[in-house]
Structure formats: C-alpha cells, structure tokens
Design an enzyme around this catalytic site. Sequence first.
Site, short mmCIF file in Angstrom:
data_model
loop_
_atom_site.label_atom_id
_atom_site.label_comp_id
_atom_site.label_asym_id
_atom_site.label_seq_id
_atom_site.Cartn_x
_atom_site.Cartn_y
_atom_site.Cartn_z
N HIS A 148 0.84 -1.19 0.00
CA HIS A 148 0.00 0.00 0.00
C HIS A 148 0.88 1.25 0.00
CE1 HIS A 148 -3.41 -2.41 1.91
NE2 HIS A 148 -2.35 -3.12 2.28
N TYR A 149 0.31 2.38 -0.37
CA TYR A 149 0.88 3.65 0.07
C TYR A 149 -0.07 4.24 1.11
CZ TYR A 149 -2.04 6.24 -3.46
OH TYR A 149 -3.05 6.78 -4.22
N THR A 150 0.48 5.11 1.96
CA THR A 150 -0.32 5.64 3.06
C THR A 150 -1.37 6.64 2.58
OG1 THR A 150 1.40 7.29 3.45
CG2 THR A 150 1.44 5.29 4.82
N GLU A 207 2.65 -0.87 4.48
CA GLU A 207 2.36 0.50 4.04
C GLU A 207 3.67 1.23 3.74
OE1 GLU A 207 -0.41 2.33 3.64
OE2 GLU A 207 -2.04 1.23 4.64
N HIS A 248 -2.53 -3.07 -3.42
CA HIS A 248 -3.90 -2.87 -2.93
C HIS A 248 -4.87 -2.68 -4.10
CE1 HIS A 248 -6.45 -0.82 0.47
NE2 HIS A 248 -6.91 -2.00 0.13
N ASP A 256 -3.40 2.36 -4.93
CA ASP A 256 -2.06 2.17 -4.38
C ASP A 256 -1.52 0.74 -4.57
OD1 ASP A 256 -4.22 1.73 -2.46
OD2 ASP A 256 -2.70 1.37 -0.94
#
Length: 236
Positions: free
Chosen positions: A27-29, A92, A134, A144
């Site tokens: 994921h990215y945040t 993340e 994700h 993401d």
Amino acid sequence: MQISRDYSSPNFEIRKNNESPNKVILHYTGMKDTNSALNKLCSSQSKVSSHYLINRDGKIWQLVDEKMTSWHAGVSDWLGEKNLNHSSIGIELCNPGHEFGYKNFPKKQMYSLEFLLKKVILKYNIRPEFILGHSDVAPARKKDPGEKFKWKNLATKGLAAWPKSNVKLPKIYDKKTLIYKSLEIIGYNVKDNLDASIIAFKRHFISRKLDHLMDEEEMRMLITVSKYFMDIRRIS
C-alpha cells in the site's frame, strides 16, 4: 537492519484458523506526512492498520504482530478469495498518494521494502505472484501503491512476478473475451469490476494510459502476463 516497535496499533484480530499468511499486499499511506500516517494506523477510531510501515528514509515500524490479522485490505478479492486480511501481510509505504501529490518511491524506502519482503517471503514461503498491490485486490476502490511503483525491479530480485518473454497475440480473437479471461487468470475480480480491473492491471504492469481501453501493445502485455501467471502456478 532494525525494525522499530516504538508504535503499535490496536486494530487487529486473531487470524482465522490461525492460518499462516500466503500473500503480501503493498500500500501507500496516502497521507500528507509520516506522523499523520502513524496516527491513523495506530488510532483505535480509524479501524485500519498494517503489519509494517516503511518511511521514505527507510525506517521500518512493525505495528501489528505477524501472527495477527491487521486491517489493511478491506473489501478485497484475488483468485476468488475474498476479504484478504486474514491471509496476508500488509505493508504501508509512506507516500502522499494521488490525493496529496503522488511521489516516486525513494531508493532507501525500496531497499527497506526489499529487506522486509525477503524476510517475510522466506518465513512463510510466499510465492512471488502473491506479492500484490492494494489496487490489484480492490481495483474499484484503490490506486495504491500506484503506477510509480517499480514492480519490475522487485521481480528481478525474486520479490514479485513479472514475465520474462513476450507472447504473440492470436491472429483472430474476440477482444472483450480475451481481456476478461486473461485478467481472470491473473487473479482479478472481473465479474464485478471489469473496467476497474483493466486499469489496475495497467497501473501494475504498464504504468501509463490509465483507462479501460486496451491497444494492441497492451493486449500483448496482458496475454503475456496471464500466460506467465498460469505457467508459474502449474510449476508451483
């Protein structure tokens, strides 16, 4: 490389049947800064978490024990399996994401990710084709880690799946049927999210022209990836 446990998240539960994870979801945040991400992932009110968070300078925090289910994937689907939190490790990566100024992923951050993936893959015997984004498992909801994430670079180190040769398009084919079947073979939930799955595929494997249309070059890549995934599953 050290993994910090300075922060912990209350957002977790026991894994169903105490099963071991067989996937990693990246994921990215999507938050403006690291502190905002830590606060959200560690807040009982947010109802979200991940096992790990990797800062842009490469620092790694473990927020949830791997034995537990963290709440990172949400409504998700891959190869017909739904709600993937219980069968996955969530990682993340600090990045503002598309909402706050999407950035490239720094070398230090990627180096730490590689270190962590090697550790997790070895521990749980996770196959490269189950290192996912994700957006792969929730294409209608998520973008993401996004088109700037270098999946191919990870694959050269055995930390993701990427085809090693190209496949030619058949001379005659029904385009819609070929798209549907190829995406389904890879793992996407095309029944509910065909257009979104096309975009997610392009975000992962093509990184440009992020729409639901497929030109000839993109079609070649699609059937190349689907054949590769089918072949490596036969071998595994």
